[in-house]
Design a protein around this motif. Sequence first.
Motif, PDB file in Angstrom:
ATOM      1  N   SER A  38     -16.712 -14.488  11.259  1.00  0.00           N
ATOM      2  CA  SER A  38     -16.585 -15.064  12.607  1.00  0.00           C
ATOM      3  C   SER A  38     -15.296 -15.859  12.766  1.00  0.00           C
ATOM      4  CB  SER A  38     -17.795 -15.950  12.919  1.00  0.00           C
ATOM      5  OG  SER A  38     -17.839 -17.065  12.047  1.00  0.00           O
ATOM      6  N   VAL A  39     -14.841 -16.538  11.700  1.00  0.00           N
ATOM      7  CA  VAL A  39     -13.617 -17.331  11.802  1.00  0.00           C
ATOM      8  C   VAL A  39     -12.362 -16.474  11.676  1.00  0.00           C
ATOM      9  CG1 VAL A  39     -14.774 -19.360  10.878  1.00  0.00           C
ATOM     10  CG2 VAL A  39     -13.514 -17.866   9.330  1.00  0.00           C
ATOM     11  N   GLY A 154     -25.163 -19.954   4.411  1.00  0.00           N
ATOM     12  CA  GLY A 154     -24.407 -19.003   5.222  1.00  0.00           C
ATOM     13  C   GLY A 154     -23.749 -19.641   6.435  1.00  0.00           C
ATOM     14  N   PRO A 155     -24.538 -20.199   7.360  1.00  0.00           N
ATOM     15  CA  PRO A 155     -23.938 -20.800   8.551  1.00  0.00           C
ATOM     16  C   PRO A 155     -23.039 -21.996   8.246  1.00  0.00           C
ATOM     17  CG  PRO A 155     -26.290 -20.408   8.866  1.00  0.00           C
ATOM     18  CD  PRO A 155     -25.997 -20.180   7.418  1.00  0.00           C
ATOM     19  N   ILE A 156     -23.300 -22.714   7.148  1.00  0.00           N
ATOM     20  CA  ILE A 156     -22.508 -23.905   6.833  1.00  0.00           C
ATOM     21  C   ILE A 156     -21.263 -23.520   6.040  1.00  0.00           C
ATOM     22  CG2 ILE A 156     -22.499 -26.120   5.624  1.00  0.00           C
ATOM     23  CD1 ILE A 156     -25.633 -25.988   6.014  1.00  0.00           C
ATOM     24  N   GLY A 157     -21.477 -22.777   4.953  1.00  0.00           N
ATOM     25  CA  GLY A 157     -20.367 -22.456   4.059  1.00  0.00           C
ATOM     26  C   GLY A 157     -19.471 -21.349   4.569  1.00  0.00           C
ATOM     27  N   GLY A 158     -20.000 -20.449   5.423  1.00  0.00           N
ATOM     28  CA  GLY A 158     -19.210 -19.322   5.911  1.00  0.00           C
ATOM     29  C   GLY A 158     -17.928 -19.734   6.613  1.00  0.00           C
ATOM     30  N   TRP A 171      -6.584 -12.547   4.977  1.00  0.00           N
ATOM     31  CA  TRP A 171      -7.888 -12.152   5.516  1.00  0.00           C
ATOM     32  C   TRP A 171      -8.623 -11.211   4.572  1.00  0.00           C
ATOM     33  CZ3 TRP A 171      -9.149  -7.067   6.348  1.00  0.00           C
ATOM     34  CH2 TRP A 171      -8.087  -6.140   6.411  1.00  0.00           C
ATOM     35  N   GLN A 172      -7.888 -10.431   3.775  1.00  0.00           N
ATOM     36  CA  GLN A 172      -8.552  -9.490   2.863  1.00  0.00           C
ATOM     37  C   GLN A 172      -9.495 -10.193   1.889  1.00  0.00           C
ATOM     38  OE1 GLN A 172      -5.324  -9.238   3.667  1.00  0.00           O
ATOM     39  NE2 GLN A 172      -4.678  -7.100   3.859  1.00  0.00           N
ATOM     40  N   THR A 305      -9.888 -28.039  13.905  1.00  0.00           N
ATOM     41  CA  THR A 305      -9.535 -26.808  13.202  1.00  0.00           C
ATOM     42  C   THR A 305     -10.804 -26.096  12.756  1.00  0.00           C
ATOM     43  OG1 THR A 305      -9.464 -27.864  11.025  1.00  0.00           O
ATOM     44  CG2 THR A 305      -7.426 -27.910  12.333  1.00  0.00           C
ATOM     45  N   THR A 306     -10.654 -24.832  12.386  1.00  0.00           N
ATOM     46  CA  THR A 306     -11.808 -24.062  11.932  1.00  0.00           C
ATOM     47  C   THR A 306     -12.446 -24.702  10.712  1.00  0.00           C
ATOM     48  OG1 THR A 306     -10.779 -22.044  12.736  1.00  0.00           O
ATOM     49  CG2 THR A 306     -12.574 -21.790  11.181  1.00  0.00           C
ATOM     50  N   LEU A 307     -11.624 -25.152   9.783  1.00  0.00           N
ATOM     51  CA  LEU A 307     -12.147 -25.779   8.570  1.00  0.00           C
ATOM     52  C   LEU A 307     -12.891 -27.071   8.905  1.00  0.00           C
ATOM     53  CD1 LEU A 307     -12.372 -25.822   5.507  1.00  0.00           C
ATOM     54  CD2 LEU A 307     -10.130 -26.925   5.404  1.00  0.00           C
TER      55      LEU A 307
END
Length: 527
Positions: A38-39, A154-158, A171-172, A305-307
């Motif tokens: 998703s990110v 999953g939802p937290i660490g992803g 991204w790879q 930010t995403t992070l």
Amino acid sequence: MSSQPVAAPDKLDAAVLKVAGVVVLGAIMSILDVTVVSVALPTFQTKFNASYAEVAWTMTGYTLALATVIPLTGWAADRFGTKRLYMAALLLFTLGSGLCATADSIGQLIGYRVLQGLGGGMLMPLGMTIMTRAAGPDRIGRLMAVLGIPMLLGPIGGPILGGWLIDVASWQWIFLINLPIGAIGLVYAAWALPKDAPEPSESFDFLGMLMLSPGLAAFLYGVSTLPEAGTMSDPEVWVPMLLGGLLVVGFVFYSFKPQHPLLDLRLLRNRNLSVASITMAVFMVAFMGAGLLFPSYFLQVRGETTLDAGLLMAPQGIGAMVTMPIAGMLADKIPVGRTVPFALILLAVGFFGFTQVGTDTSYVLLCGSLFVMGLGMGGTMMPIMTSALKTLTNHEVARGSTLLNILQQIAGSVGSALMSVILTSKLNDSPAIPGVVDPVTKEPVTEAGLAIVVQQKPELAQQFPVEPGLLQRGLEFVADSFATTFWVGFVLVLVTFIPAFFLPRRREESHLLDDEQGDRAAPVMLH
């Protein structure tokens, strides 16, 4: 099958934890890959020169593959044995991950993501089957609490892992990281999982497959297209939803005829399973739908930010980790109807905090709300699943867990689409800025749309000469739109109390060992 797992009902012994480790590893890979991608969507847009609608199919294709393959899992587990099938699913998922990293076009990436989903879709229902059989009837709750760990990670660490990998590598690596984990998982599974005897006597329900799998895929395709289309009247939305719905309804009527249907809806005659399934479905619509928007609020309204957005979500997982082991132990000793309503109260209280969001809402309030919500989630999900599976016989666990996973997949997809449509519709009501158009689409730019873009990329503010206060006004509109959407999610959480009221309040006898004692004919549906 050995009855050894039941010998120590008061704790999870080393043999059971060894099996649980395999299942948790596979579940983490499957669930993490949903959120980690998703990110990466903005990165995919730049890399493949694609629109957001195109790159979103890297997630949608994965979801559709999950929904398509889950119905086959119950039959395949009986036919080939859970150990061999689990290892095959893990191998397919790992190979799909490696191929995703080699994609040269968005079309290739979507295709490889579908391959990943075909493997990933079998991991969760198979994992539930393996763990339920390993635990025995008196320890299902505690073992389900262990399975809940990847559902939280999953939802937290992803988002955290995805943002970090893209920043420091490329991204790879969000796909390549699955290769060593998958290899370890395969070796671990070969060593740890007990051998089980396949039961090839059941014939495969081809007609059921031709109705259910394409029906689910078509219906979820229509649902997932709804946020982009913005209206149910778009043929790309209602045509697949209608065709898919008709196929699924046709399957429902047909499924009671064959002796071994692809999805055994006769299990719903078991009151515990049916009540738990309804409760879980309503819960997933509310929680998964609105839950996906929490990070978006931090990104679009607060400019994180995403992070950082991923890190701000961590209190939810911490809260769930506090209550999930406790809820697992209680589920083995106390009827879930006496514990789940209290957990739902915590969930509702935490959710209410997000109905009050604005442009400068205190992070202490928001993180506190997420923590309380996590406490409620940890006491809700696994006890409900425990209640659902506890009164099934060993022979029926694979089909029961398959049924639960399909309901979760549909409810989660419907919830995500519902909340996205509500938020998008509300944002579209924002007034347009006179004389300002999008340089790519040539469409008028709204106050809310410009506020979101500038909040995430402040340097763009210089390109749009706008009146003072306009950006703040647009940002307040965006925050109000999120608050309205969260109100809908909050109401749905309250609706969950209705089916939860009918969860069992008296201790139920487990039927997990019935067919091991030569009583396979004992119909759990009459319990």
